[in-house]
Design a protein around this motif. Sequence first.
Motif, PDB file in Angstrom:
ATOM      1  N   GLY A  20       3.968   4.805  -0.320  1.00 15.39           N
ATOM      2  CA  GLY A  20       3.223   3.556  -0.312  1.00 15.39           C
ATOM      3  C   GLY A  20       3.932   2.398   0.346  1.00 15.39           C
ATOM      4  N   THR A  21       5.106   2.633   0.895  1.00 13.48           N
ATOM      5  CA  THR A  21       5.816   1.547   1.567  1.00 13.48           C
ATOM      6  C   THR A  21       6.162   1.965   2.992  1.00 13.48           C
ATOM      7  OG1 THR A  21       7.901   2.331   0.634  1.00 13.48           O
ATOM      8  CG2 THR A  21       6.786   0.559  -0.542  1.00 13.48           C
ATOM      9  N   ASP A  38       1.077   8.600   3.600  1.00 16.22           N
ATOM     10  CA  ASP A  38       1.218   7.191   3.978  1.00 16.22           C
ATOM     11  C   ASP A  38       0.620   6.934   5.357  1.00 16.22           C
ATOM     12  OD1 ASP A  38       2.390   6.105   1.680  1.00 16.22           O
ATOM     13  OD2 ASP A  38       4.395   6.731   2.317  1.00 16.22           O
ATOM     14  N   SER A  68       4.351  -2.792   1.022  1.00 12.75           N
ATOM     15  CA  SER A  68       3.554  -1.952   0.126  1.00 12.75           C
ATOM     16  C   SER A  68       2.098  -1.981   0.588  1.00 12.75           C
ATOM     17  CB  SER A  68       3.657  -2.476  -1.303  1.00 12.75           C
ATOM     18  OG  SER A  68       3.062  -3.757  -1.382  1.00 12.75           O
TER      19      SER A  68
END
Length: 115
Positions: A20-21, A38, A68
Amino acid sequence: SGVKYTIIRPAGLRDEPARGTLRITQGDTDFGSVARADVARACVAVIENPELAKDSTFEIVGDASKTSPEGWKKALATVKPDSEVKSPVEEALGFNPLNPESVLEKIFQTAGLRK
């Protein structure tokens, strides 16, 4: 051609859950790896926000210290159109060796035929 585009260039792909980053960069200067999930989420973010990242190419790398999913829209808003991004090669040479017009301009400048 006038067709709008966005090219997302992921780093090395990992088969693991989304972190998520992401780190978003331009100019083909980054390296690392990113979870496939992602990459998919980044693609959805661009599709859901078509006003962002138009006519641009950017790289995404997984990076726990960076953006994020909640901040992706803000990060994508900083992506520049390709026409405004110079590659490291272009920066070093002072012209884009992949653009025929840029090459011709450099030849004419070197020959003293244009300013």
